[in-house]
Design a protein around this motif. Structure first.
Motif, PDB file in Angstrom:
ATOM      1  N   ARG A 143      34.577 -70.905   9.840  1.00 31.29           N
ATOM      2  CA  ARG A 143      33.199 -70.620   9.450  1.00 31.29           C
ATOM      3  C   ARG A 143      32.798 -69.202   9.859  1.00 31.29           C
ATOM      4  O   ARG A 143      32.172 -68.477   9.078  1.00 31.29           O
ATOM      5  N   LEU A 144      33.179 -68.796  11.074  1.00 31.73           N
ATOM      6  CA  LEU A 144      32.877 -67.446  11.524  1.00 31.73           C
ATOM      7  C   LEU A 144      33.610 -66.402  10.694  1.00 31.73           C
ATOM      8  O   LEU A 144      33.031 -65.385  10.296  1.00 31.73           O
ATOM      9  N   MET A 145      34.872 -66.636  10.422  1.00 34.78           N
ATOM     10  CA  MET A 145      35.645 -65.688   9.632  1.00 34.78           C
ATOM     11  C   MET A 145      35.098 -65.560   8.212  1.00 34.78           C
ATOM     12  O   MET A 145      35.132 -64.480   7.619  1.00 34.78           O
ATOM     13  N   ALA A 146      34.561 -66.664   7.674  1.00 33.59           N
ATOM     14  CA  ALA A 146      34.023 -66.648   6.315  1.00 33.59           C
ATOM     15  C   ALA A 146      32.628 -66.033   6.246  1.00 33.59           C
ATOM     16  O   ALA A 146      32.133 -65.715   5.158  1.00 33.59           O
ATOM     17  N   SER A 147      31.991 -65.844   7.390  1.00 36.42           N
ATOM     18  CA  SER A 147      30.614 -65.360   7.405  1.00 36.42           C
ATOM     19  C   SER A 147      30.493 -63.898   7.000  1.00 36.42           C
ATOM     20  O   SER A 147      29.417 -63.441   6.597  1.00 36.42           O
ATOM     21  N   GLY A 148      31.568 -63.145   7.152  1.00 35.22           N
ATOM     22  CA  GLY A 148      31.503 -61.715   6.912  1.00 35.22           C
ATOM     23  C   GLY A 148      30.841 -60.958   8.046  1.00 35.22           C
ATOM     24  O   GLY A 148      30.665 -59.739   7.964  1.00 35.22           O
ATOM     25  N   LYS A 149      30.486 -61.645   9.114  1.00 39.71           N
ATOM     26  CA  LYS A 149      29.800 -61.021  10.246  1.00 39.71           C
ATOM     27  C   LYS A 149      30.713 -60.792  11.447  1.00 39.71           C
ATOM     28  O   LYS A 149      30.256 -60.292  12.480  1.00 39.71           O
ATOM     29  N   VAL A 150      31.982 -61.146  11.313  1.00 40.54           N
ATOM     30  CA  VAL A 150      32.896 -61.123  12.459  1.00 40.54           C
ATOM     31  C   VAL A 150      34.131 -60.290  12.127  1.00 40.54           C
ATOM     32  O   VAL A 150      34.792 -60.509  11.107  1.00 40.54           O
ATOM     33  N   ALA A 151      34.447 -59.330  12.988  1.00 41.15           N
ATOM     34  CA  ALA A 151      35.630 -58.496  12.797  1.00 41.15           C
ATOM     35  C   ALA A 151      36.867 -59.147  13.388  1.00 41.15           C
ATOM     36  O   ALA A 151      37.965 -59.054  12.819  1.00 41.15           O
ATOM     37  N   LYS A 152      36.702 -59.799  14.527  1.00 40.53           N
ATOM     38  CA  LYS A 152      37.848 -60.385  15.224  1.00 40.53           C
ATOM     39  C   LYS A 152      37.377 -61.549  16.073  1.00 40.53           C
ATOM     40  O   LYS A 152      36.264 -61.543  16.588  1.00 40.53           O
ATOM     41  N   ILE A 153      38.258 -62.541  16.205  1.00 39.54           N
ATOM     42  CA  ILE A 153      37.982 -63.682  17.077  1.00 39.54           C
ATOM     43  C   ILE A 153      39.088 -63.776  18.122  1.00 39.54           C
ATOM     44  O   ILE A 153      40.270 -63.693  17.798  1.00 39.54           O
ATOM     45  N   VAL A 154      38.682 -63.921  19.369  1.00 32.13           N
ATOM     46  CA  VAL A 154      39.610 -64.224  20.461  1.00 32.13           C
ATOM     47  C   VAL A 154      39.400 -65.687  20.827  1.00 32.13           C
ATOM     48  O   VAL A 154      38.259 -66.125  21.029  1.00 32.13           O
ATOM     49  N   LEU A 155      40.467 -66.433  20.904  1.00 31.54           N
ATOM     50  CA  LEU A 155      40.382 -67.844  21.270  1.00 31.54           C
ATOM     51  C   LEU A 155      40.413 -67.964  22.788  1.00 31.54           C
ATOM     52  O   LEU A 155      41.312 -67.427  23.438  1.00 31.54           O
ATOM     53  N   MET A 156      39.450 -68.687  23.346  1.00 23.29           N
ATOM     54  CA  MET A 156      39.372 -68.727  24.806  1.00 23.29           C
ATOM     55  C   MET A 156      38.999 -70.117  25.315  1.00 23.29           C
ATOM     56  O   MET A 156      38.421 -70.932  24.604  1.00 23.29           O
ATOM     57  N   SER A 157      39.354 -70.352  26.565  1.00 17.54           N
ATOM     58  CA  SER A 157      38.867 -71.506  27.308  1.00 17.54           C
ATOM     59  C   SER A 157      38.828 -71.113  28.777  1.00 17.54           C
ATOM     60  O   SER A 157      39.068 -69.953  29.122  1.00 17.54           O
ATOM     61  N   HIS A 158      38.528 -72.088  29.633  1.00 14.12           N
ATOM     62  CA  HIS A 158      38.379 -71.789  31.060  1.00 14.12           C
ATOM     63  C   HIS A 158      38.941 -72.941  31.872  1.00 14.12           C
ATOM     64  O   HIS A 158      38.626 -74.107  31.618  1.00 14.12           O
ATOM     65  N   GLN A 185      45.455 -67.812  13.918  1.00 14.63           N
ATOM     66  CA  GLN A 185      46.044 -66.527  14.267  1.00 14.63           C
ATOM     67  C   GLN A 185      45.010 -65.656  14.971  1.00 14.63           C
ATOM     68  O   GLN A 185      44.089 -65.143  14.333  1.00 14.63           O
ATOM     69  N   ALA A 186      45.169 -65.529  16.278  1.00 12.25           N
ATOM     70  CA  ALA A 186      44.196 -64.756  17.044  1.00 12.25           C
ATOM     71  C   ALA A 186      44.743 -64.469  18.430  1.00 12.25           C
ATOM     72  O   ALA A 186      45.708 -65.105  18.878  1.00 12.25           O
ATOM     73  N   GLU A 187      44.132 -63.506  19.083  1.00 13.19           N
ATOM     74  CA  GLU A 187      44.437 -63.263  20.491  1.00 13.19           C
ATOM     75  C   GLU A 187      43.890 -64.419  21.326  1.00 13.19           C
ATOM     76  O   GLU A 187      42.994 -65.148  20.886  1.00 13.19           O
ATOM     77  N   ILE A 188      44.421 -64.569  22.531  1.00 11.25           N
ATOM     78  CA  ILE A 188      44.075 -65.698  23.388  1.00 11.25           C
ATOM     79  C   ILE A 188      43.632 -65.192  24.756  1.00 11.25           C
ATOM     80  O   ILE A 188      44.184 -64.222  25.272  1.00 11.25           O
ATOM     81  N   SER A 189      42.644 -65.870  25.334  1.00 11.32           N
ATOM     82  CA  SER A 189      42.231 -65.600  26.717  1.00 11.32           C
ATOM     83  C   SER A 189      42.007 -66.927  27.429  1.00 11.32           C
ATOM     84  O   SER A 189      41.080 -67.670  27.099  1.00 11.32           O
ATOM     85  N   LEU A 190      42.847 -67.210  28.393  1.00 13.55           N
ATOM     86  CA  LEU A 190      42.748 -68.450  29.152  1.00 13.55           C
ATOM     87  C   LEU A 190      42.560 -68.222  30.644  1.00 13.55           C
ATOM     88  O   LEU A 190      41.809 -68.920  31.301  1.00 13.55           O
ATOM     89  N   CYS A 191      43.262 -67.251  31.198  1.00  9.47           N
ATOM     90  CA  CYS A 191      43.382 -67.163  32.659  1.00  9.47           C
ATOM     91  C   CYS A 191      42.210 -66.473  33.335  1.00  9.47           C
ATOM     92  O   CYS A 191      41.882 -65.332  33.032  1.00  9.47           O
ATOM     93  N   ASN A 192      41.633 -67.173  34.301  1.00 15.72           N
ATOM     94  CA  ASN A 192      40.776 -66.563  35.302  1.00 15.72           C
ATOM     95  C   ASN A 192      41.673 -66.142  36.464  1.00 15.72           C
ATOM     96  O   ASN A 192      42.902 -66.188  36.356  1.00 15.72           O
ATOM     97  N   SER A 193      41.093 -65.733  37.585  1.00 19.64           N
ATOM     98  CA  SER A 193      41.920 -65.237  38.694  1.00 19.64           C
ATOM     99  C   SER A 193      42.942 -66.256  39.194  1.00 19.64           C
ATOM    100  O   SER A 193      44.124 -65.928  39.335  1.00 19.64           O
ATOM    101  N   PRO A 194      42.549 -67.509  39.492  1.00 20.25           N
ATOM    102  CA  PRO A 194      43.571 -68.443  39.974  1.00 20.25           C
ATOM    103  C   PRO A 194      44.638 -68.732  38.939  1.00 20.25           C
ATOM    104  O   PRO A 194      45.822 -68.861  39.268  1.00 20.25           O
ATOM    105  N   GLY A 195      44.250 -68.823  37.669  1.00 14.98           N
ATOM    106  CA  GLY A 195      45.246 -69.035  36.636  1.00 14.98           C
ATOM    107  C   GLY A 195      46.208 -67.874  36.523  1.00 14.98           C
ATOM    108  O   GLY A 195      47.416 -68.045  36.382  1.00 14.98           O
ATOM    109  N   LEU A 196      45.672 -66.675  36.623  1.00 11.34           N
ATOM    110  CA  LEU A 196      46.475 -65.467  36.525  1.00 11.34           C
ATOM    111  C   LEU A 196      47.456 -65.347  37.681  1.00 11.34           C
ATOM    112  O   LEU A 196      48.634 -65.004  37.498  1.00 11.34           O
ATOM    113  N   LEU A 197      46.987 -65.635  38.888  1.00  6.43           N
ATOM    114  CA  LEU A 197      47.843 -65.490  40.063  1.00  6.43           C
ATOM    115  C   LEU A 197      48.970 -66.517  40.098  1.00  6.43           C
ATOM    116  O   LEU A 197      49.965 -66.323  40.796  1.00  6.43           O
ATOM    117  N   ARG A 198      48.835 -67.589  39.337  1.00 10.82           N
ATOM    118  CA  ARG A 198      49.898 -68.584  39.278  1.00 10.82           C
ATOM    119  C   ARG A 198      50.887 -68.317  38.140  1.00 10.82           C
ATOM    120  O   ARG A 198      51.769 -69.105  37.871  1.00 10.82           O
TER     121      ARG A 198
END
Length: 362
Positions: A143-158, A185-198
């Motif tokens: 829906r966001l990609m079809a809106s024409g209002k978004v250049a890129k989406i990063v997929l994330m969680s916490h 098809q998108a970049e991903i962001s999952l790690c906070n500090s504890p996730g990153l350090l592991r």
């Protein structure tokens, strides 16, 4: 002048940020929300602006503080926007924003923008704070990609439990994320500090064009209660220190401080330190909490009051009036103090106030 002060080592900050990039192999947002966890958002951002891939803040007020300080690095709003009208400021100041609710998608679809947005689409993988339900995630992306209002989406969680190495929750959250995002098809962001350090046990999918969000670790504190290999490489950024302003000689059996909770068991030299809970030192820190006096370890004795606390000088005959007291920093880890006080380093840093802050570029 009152000797209570926080010394901020900006070279240590840069070291810790580079460590985040090194161990992840990915791009890193330096999380400087809440006034850079009490370290000073503008000064910390300025120290990192030449190397940081971007910054992350909680809200638009924090982002605008950085933009008004002429910082042009990408800035992500971790809580997204709270009202649709904020999209105009997001557009004007070229900010990135998290989208975690369907009403935000609807607001983007309705708003006229001068440029397409960079959206970080947040999935609730089980923390149940904010984020789209897995069943609606794929539709939200399209829906966001079809809106024409978004250049890129990063997929994330916490991650909710990445600082608990024995917990199965992180693996369960990863499985939920993998299922909900499969084929997108998108970049991903999952790690906070504890996730990153592991790394790499927690996120084996990390790629150079993905993102990590380095918060507590860039300030040199570990999110783990026990030893951790990568966390041992961090350098403390903040040193909280003061001086002894009075020395008392007490016999055995004498009470100290409010409530008379501590009673001397032997003849005791007591140092009174210009530091209290009004400065951000935890009032509930118990007797025995470590401190360092002129480079030698000692302990807190008696209850912390608003402006002062008391320490044991009995085994430090050279210490006295004017002696330097480190409350946390290089000699006493913030994690040690937090553990003794039943809290976490995040809260120690964020509660800091009133003390003079001095910066060293290294």
């Amino acid at each position: 002048m009152r000797p209570a002060r926080a010394l901020i080592d900006l070279q240590a900050l840069r070291h810790n940020y580079q460590l985040a990039r090194e161990i992840s192999g990915a791009r890193a947002l330096a999380v400087i929300k809440a006034d850079a966890y009490g370290h000073g958002a503008v000064r910390c951002a300025q120290a990192l602006q030449g190397s940081a891939d971007g910054f992350a803040v909680a809200c638009i007020e924090e982002a605008l503080e950085l933009r008004y300080a002429t910082l042009r690095n990408p800035i992500l709003l971790l809580e997204g926007f709270f009202e649709a009208d904020e999209l105009k400021l997001i557009d004007q100041h070229d900010l990135w924003c998290v989208v975690h609710s369907t009403w935000q998608i609807e607001a983007i679809e309705r708003t006229r923008l001068n440029r397409p947005l960079n959206v970080w689409l947040k999935l609730d993988t089980g923390m149940h704070r904010v984020g789209l339900h897995p069943a609606e995630y794929r539709e939200a992306y399209h829906r966001l990609m079809a809106s024409g209002k978004v250049a890129k989406i990063v997929l994330m969680s916490h991650f909710s439990s990445a600082d608990e190495p024995e917990s199965p929750r992180s693996a369960e959250q990863l499985a939920t994320f993998a299922h909900a995002s499969a084929g997108l098809q998108a970049e991903i962001s999952l790690c906070n500090s504890p996730g990153l350090l592991r790394w790499p046990q927690l996120t084996p999918r990390q790629r150079p064009d993905d993102w990590v969000r380095a918060g507590l670790m860039i300030y040199g504190a570990s999110p783990f209660e026990g030893p951790q290999e990568q966390a041992a490489r961090l350098r403390p950024v903040m040193t909280l220190e003061s001086k002894i302003i009075c020395v008392r000689e007490l016999a055995a059996g004498e009470p100290i401080g409010y409530g008379a909770r501590f009673v001397t068991e032997r003849p005791t030299r007591v140092g009174v330190v210009a530091m209290g809970y009004a400065d951000g030192y935890p009032r509930h820190a118990p007797s025995g909490t470590p401190v360092s006096i002129d480079g030698r370890r000692s302990r807190l004795i008696g209850r912390v009051s608003m402006d002062m606390l008391t320490v044991d000088l009995s085994d430090l005959p050279a210490a006295g009036l004017g002696s330097r007291v480190e409350l946390w920093g290089r000699e006493v880890g913030a994690g040690e103090v937090a553990a003794a006080a039943g809290t976490i380093p995040y809260q120690l840093f964020c509660n800091l106030r009133r003390v003079q802050t001095l910066y060293s570029a290294g």
